[in-house]
Design an enzyme around this catalytic site. Structure first.
Site, PDB file in Angstrom:
ATOM      1  N   MET A  17       0.846  -1.194   0.000  1.00 51.42           N
ATOM      2  CA  MET A  17       0.000   0.000   0.000  1.00 51.42           C
ATOM      3  C   MET A  17       0.877   1.238   0.000  1.00 51.42           C
ATOM      4  O   MET A  17       1.684   1.423   0.931  1.00 51.42           O
ATOM      5  CB  MET A  17      -0.946  -0.006   1.211  1.00 51.42           C
ATOM      6  N   GLN A  70       7.616  -4.447  -4.295  1.00 48.61           N
ATOM      7  CA  GLN A  70       6.758  -4.231  -5.464  1.00 48.61           C
ATOM      8  C   GLN A  70       7.322  -3.100  -6.321  1.00 48.61           C
ATOM      9  O   GLN A  70       7.540  -1.989  -5.835  1.00 48.61           O
ATOM     10  CB  GLN A  70       5.320  -3.893  -5.054  1.00 48.61           C
ATOM     11  N   CYS A 100      -2.393  -0.596  -9.609  1.00 46.03           N
ATOM     12  CA  CYS A 100      -2.592   0.705  -8.966  1.00 46.03           C
ATOM     13  C   CYS A 100      -3.543   1.568  -9.794  1.00 46.03           C
ATOM     14  O   CYS A 100      -3.309   1.804 -10.987  1.00 46.03           O
ATOM     15  CB  CYS A 100      -1.267   1.420  -8.778  1.00 46.03           C
ATOM     16  N   LYS A 139       0.582  -8.364  -9.292  1.00 42.77           N
ATOM     17  CA  LYS A 139      -0.679  -8.013  -8.629  1.00 42.77           C
ATOM     18  C   LYS A 139      -1.539  -7.277  -9.639  1.00 42.77           C
ATOM     19  O   LYS A 139      -1.146  -6.236 -10.168  1.00 42.77           O
ATOM     20  CB  LYS A 139      -0.444  -7.157  -7.387  1.00 42.77           C
ATOM     21  N   ASN A 198      -7.293 -10.980  -2.781  1.00 46.96           N
ATOM     22  CA  ASN A 198      -7.169  -9.691  -2.099  1.00 46.96           C
ATOM     23  C   ASN A 198      -8.466  -8.921  -2.288  1.00 46.96           C
ATOM     24  O   ASN A 198      -9.028  -8.905  -3.366  1.00 46.96           O
ATOM     25  CB  ASN A 198      -5.986  -8.924  -2.693  1.00 46.96           C
ATOM     26  N   ARG A 223      -6.486  -2.844   3.409  1.00 50.95           N
ATOM     27  CA  ARG A 223      -7.074  -1.863   4.326  1.00 50.95           C
ATOM     28  C   ARG A 223      -7.463  -2.469   5.670  1.00 50.95           C
ATOM     29  O   ARG A 223      -7.489  -1.773   6.687  1.00 50.95           O
ATOM     30  CB  ARG A 223      -8.274  -1.193   3.655  1.00 50.95           C
TER      31      ARG A 223
END
Length: 321
Positions: A17, A70, A100, A139, A198, A223
């Site tokens: 994140m 990442q 993203c 991802k 996820n 989160r």
């Protein structure tokens, strides 16, 4: 669980994140049982230009090992060039960001924008894999505007990816609406590499349900871990059939202070105080009168003042911690 040649303690991971999963936060989550922790996303182009701020994101310690770093970008060769650097600085796994949704990332053709070009996704994985001696993963999201997660997943598997994480929202959804876990299952059914689910996992029962519904190999928490590193312990206990350990006010207080101390140590007081504000807000979310103290803390300028306000608040709601 294994990803490539990397053996992991368990299959409950901390998601990458931006602006959140720095060294201090990763260590707290690791202490509560996270099997794998991910860095904030790091620009391959910034590594190419030797940007000092970017290199600070790659700081790691043995306590959090193995660390997944990442990287993001859309030029296969520049992405490949970053591999040697991140491996030399301690990365035990390299993850490629193809999810993203932030405009400043996607508008440059990075992150979720790669979902629009599955062939490019495959070329990026091939280039990174060519240089890597550690496992390489991706991802992704459900898609950019249209859902094409299965197509992209097949492409990255063909490119040599060792695993794939799926956040089942499109880029246009950002983090709104409900994550469609059926897309994770579709990806799992379409590839042979491990699939990491996820999205919307906020408890032990959520993690169990995701695994049951999608047959994913691992669960990644984003989160749900904000201000709540305890979630990893909860999920591990839930999945093993143990009694769930209650998070007391005293434990929350102690962990928050340890976390804040690490932030100050790693980033200094000026930056640390400002970085700490959001973490405090998450730690106290849902507690009595938390909105008032959050507003007070958001105006603090020194660590001493911040600690004083936190102590006063917890003393008030619990009679002392």
């Amino acid at each position: 669980m294994k990803i490539g040649n990397l053996k992991l303690k368990n299959n409950i991971f901390l998601a990458p994140m931006a602006g959140i999963t720095d060294l201090s936060f990763r260590i707290m989550c690791k202490r509560y049982g996270a099997g794998l922790v991910y860095s904030e996303m790091v620009s391959a182009k910034a590594i190419h230009y030797k940007d000092k701020k970017t290199f600070s994101l790659l700081k790691t310690t043995d306590e959090e090992s193995p660390l997944a770093v990442q990287i993001f970008g859309n030029d296969p060769e520049i992405m490949a060039e970053s591999v040697e650097v991140v491996q030399s600085l301690g990365a035990k796994l390299i993850d490629i960001n193809m999810g993203c949704p932030a405009p400043k990332v996607a508008n440059n053709g990075d992150g979720s924008a790669i979902m629009k070009d599955p062939a490019l996704a495959e070329r990026i994985v091939q280039a990174v894999k060519r240089e890597a001696t550690v496992p390489v993963t991706c991802k992704i999201r459900s898609g950019f505007s249209d859902i094409n997660a299965v197509e992209v997943a097949k492409r990255v598997e063909a490119g040599g990816a060792d695993a794939i994480a799926v956040h089942p929202r499109t880029r246009e959804m950002y983090y709104s609406g409900k994550a469609d876990w059926s897309i994770i299952k579709d990806v799992k059914d379409a590839v042979t590499i491990p699939v990491i689910g996820n999205g919307d996992v906020l408890s032990g029962s959520d993690a169990k349900r995701m695994m049951d519904e999608t047959h994913c190999d691992a669960v990644m928490i984003g989160r749900g871990a904000q201000g709540n590193p305890f979630i990893f312990r909860e999920i591990i206990e839930y999945l093993s059939g143990e009694n769930i350990t209650e998070v007391t006010l005293s434990e929350r207080y102690d962990v928050m202070l340890k976390h804040l101390d690490m932030i100050m140590e790693n980033k200094g007081e000026y930056v640390g105080v400002r970085e700490a504000r959001k973490h405090i807000a998450w730690y106290i979310k849902g507690l009595k009168d938390s909105a008032f103290v959050r507003n007070e803390i958001n105006t603090t300028e020194t660590y001493e003042e911040m600690l004083q306000k936190i102590h006063q608040y917890f003393t008030k709601i619990d009679g002392g911690c």
